[in-house]
Write a protein that holds these residues in place. Structure first.
Motif, short mmCIF file in Angstrom:
data_model
loop_
_atom_site.label_atom_id
_atom_site.label_comp_id
_atom_site.label_asym_id
_atom_site.label_seq_id
_atom_site.Cartn_x
_atom_site.Cartn_y
_atom_site.Cartn_z
N SER A 1 0.80 -1.23 0.00
CA SER A 1 0.00 0.00 0.00
C SER A 1 0.84 1.28 0.00
N PRO A 2 2.00 1.36 0.71
CA PRO A 2 2.78 2.61 0.63
C PRO A 2 3.26 2.91 -0.79
N HIS A 3 3.58 1.84 -1.54
CA HIS A 3 4.05 2.02 -2.91
C HIS A 3 2.89 2.46 -3.81
N TRP A 4 1.71 1.88 -3.58
CA TRP A 4 0.53 2.28 -4.35
C TRP A 4 0.20 3.74 -4.10
N LYS A 5 0.23 4.15 -2.84
CA LYS A 5 -0.15 5.52 -2.50
C LYS A 5 0.80 6.54 -3.13
N HIS A 6 2.07 6.15 -3.30
CA HIS A 6 3.02 7.08 -3.93
C HIS A 6 2.87 7.07 -5.45
N SER A 7 2.88 5.87 -6.05
CA SER A 7 2.87 5.78 -7.51
C SER A 7 1.52 6.17 -8.10
N HIS A 8 0.42 5.85 -7.42
CA HIS A 8 -0.91 6.14 -7.95
C HIS A 8 -1.49 7.43 -7.40
N ASN A 9 -1.64 7.49 -6.08
CA ASN A 9 -2.33 8.64 -5.48
C ASN A 9 -1.57 9.94 -5.70
N TYR A 10 -0.24 9.86 -5.70
CA TYR A 10 0.55 11.09 -5.87
C TYR A 10 1.03 11.26 -7.31
N ILE A 11 1.91 10.36 -7.77
CA ILE A 11 2.55 10.54 -9.08
C ILE A 11 1.52 10.53 -10.21
N HIS A 12 0.69 9.50 -10.26
CA HIS A 12 -0.24 9.36 -11.38
C HIS A 12 -1.30 10.46 -11.40
N HIS A 13 -1.84 10.80 -10.23
CA HIS A 13 -2.90 11.79 -10.21
C HIS A 13 -2.39 13.22 -10.32
N LYS A 14 -1.14 13.46 -9.97
CA LYS A 14 -0.59 14.80 -10.12
C LYS A 14 -0.05 15.02 -11.53
N TYR A 15 0.65 14.01 -12.09
CA TYR A 15 1.30 14.15 -13.39
C TYR A 15 0.61 13.29 -14.44
N THR A 16 -0.69 13.25 -14.41
CA THR A 16 -1.46 12.35 -15.27
C THR A 16 -1.05 12.42 -16.73
N ASN A 17 -0.64 11.26 -17.25
CA ASN A 17 -0.30 11.08 -18.67
C ASN A 17 0.82 11.99 -19.17
N VAL A 18 1.70 12.44 -18.28
CA VAL A 18 2.87 13.21 -18.69
C VAL A 18 4.03 12.25 -18.88
N LEU A 19 4.53 12.18 -20.08
CA LEU A 19 5.61 11.26 -20.43
C LEU A 19 6.83 11.50 -19.56
N ASP A 20 7.41 10.41 -19.05
CA ASP A 20 8.60 10.42 -18.19
C ASP A 20 8.33 10.97 -16.80
N MET A 21 7.09 11.37 -16.51
CA MET A 21 6.72 11.79 -15.17
C MET A 21 5.72 10.80 -14.57
N GLU B 1 -14.18 11.30 -14.30
CA GLU B 1 -14.65 11.80 -13.00
C GLU B 1 -13.69 11.40 -11.89
N HIS B 2 -13.12 10.21 -11.99
CA HIS B 2 -12.16 9.75 -10.98
C HIS B 2 -10.96 10.68 -10.92
N HIS B 3 -10.52 11.19 -12.06
CA HIS B 3 -9.35 12.07 -12.07
C HIS B 3 -9.70 13.51 -11.69
N LEU B 4 -10.89 13.94 -11.99
CA LEU B 4 -11.30 15.28 -11.58
C LEU B 4 -11.55 15.35 -10.08
N TYR B 5 -12.12 14.27 -9.53
CA TYR B 5 -12.48 14.23 -8.11
C TYR B 5 -11.93 12.94 -7.47
N PRO B 6 -10.62 12.83 -7.30
CA PRO B 6 -10.05 11.58 -6.78
C PRO B 6 -10.48 11.24 -5.35
#
Length: 304
Positions: free
Chosen positions: A23-43, A208-213
């Motif tokens: 879960s700590p890895h999911w919260k970093h890779s998904h909740n933070y990285i993916h939702h902040k830098y959504t679909n940004v290549l190399d980010m 909607e998931h990305h607008l309102y996570p």
């Protein structure tokens, strides 16, 4: 999305997934990285999951010829792909990630993998006594089906035609309104009734998931009607279609981009798998209007 309930059984600080990802890895890779830098290549490492080329902004390499096979392997072992996602093993091996950071992560991952393997393939089969082989086979089958289904749902939310991929320069001086715009342009839905929505964890509403996570997922259908109205108002694409069409488009992109660019006719800006963000350059006023409208929807939801 359920933290507001203050229920320790479903709170993000205590929840542990029934899969090999810690879960700590999911919260970093998904909740933070993916939702902040959504679909940004190399980010955002969800752009191809470090194994697939899904945008022409990424340079072609010979290993990409194997993408059709790599895609099948990733689908079958999807929970392992997610579990390894945040470890950056390549960086750890090459020294880009320090041992002080990498080793604790590897230990957490190893503990989670050990528990999952012991539970699914040793403890439960042993408890079934003479049905050991049947239980073992059933658990293998269940995990395979879960991996394939999660893969299809998630890929249909990020890689069909119209789901834009961005380069890092998009983030320069990005306003909050433009961030909302990027979430809408970088994601896609697939059409679903109540049953399909339930079985997909409501991720048929990826926009909607990305607008309102932080919105409870069972409210996506309700808010989706209003989000679509906003898209119509501001002349923005609301990318959706049947799950079959969305996945076939995704599969076509993966297989097509396994080839060198010299074999492809369209450019990164007019290829069918993209809705180039350049079409929306200079639309700050509309982005700001969108931000205000989305905030109003959030405020209405909270009042209710």
């Amino acid at each position: 999305q359920w933290d507001w309930m203050n229920d320790p059984e479903v709170h993000s600080t205590t929840w542990e997934w029934d899969m090999v990802c810690a879960s700590p890895h999911w919260k970093h890779s998904h909740n933070y990285i993916h939702h902040k830098y959504t679909n940004v290549l190399d980010m955002d490492h969800d752009v191809g999951y470090k194994t697939l080329r899904v945008t022409r902004d990424e340079p072609w390499q010979p290993k990409m010829l194997f993408q059709p096979l790599t895609n099948i392997v990733l689908a079958a072992l999807f929970e392992w792909g997610i579990g390894l996602h945040d470890l950056d093993l390549k960086d750890a091996l090459t020294g880009k990630k320090s041992r002080e950071v990498a080793l604790p992560q590897l230990k957490v991952f190893a503990r989670k993998v050990g528990k999952q393997l012991a539970k699914d393939y040793l403890l439960f089969p042993t408890l079934s006594g003479p049905n050991f082989k049947h239980t073992l086979t059933a658990n293998l089958t269940a995990n395979l089906i879960r991996n394939l289904w999660a893969y299809v749902v998630i890929f249909c939310g990020h890689f069909p035609d119209g789901a834009e991929k961005f380069t890092a320069d998009t983030l320069e001086n990005e306003t909050q309104g433009q961030w909302y715009l990027r979430q809408m342009l970088g994601t896609a839905n697939f059409n679903a009734g109540p049953a399909m929505a339930f079985f997909s964890g409501n991720l048929c509403y990826q926009i909607e998931h990305h607008l309102y996570p932080d919105l409870p997922s069972n409210r996506y259908a309700e808010i989706g009607v209003r989000v679509r109205e906003l898209c119509d108002k501001y002349d923005l694409p609301y990318t959706t279609g049947s799950i079959v069409v969305q996945y076939l488009q995704t599969l076509r992109t993966i297989n097509k981009l396994s080839l060198p660019d010299s074999f492809l006719r369209a450019t990164p800006d007019d290829a069918p798998e993209t809705a180039s963000e350049k079409r929306f350059a200079g639309m700050t006023p509309r982005a700001n209007g969108l931000k205000t409208a989305i905030r109003e929807l959030r405020a209405r939801r909270r009042r209710r």
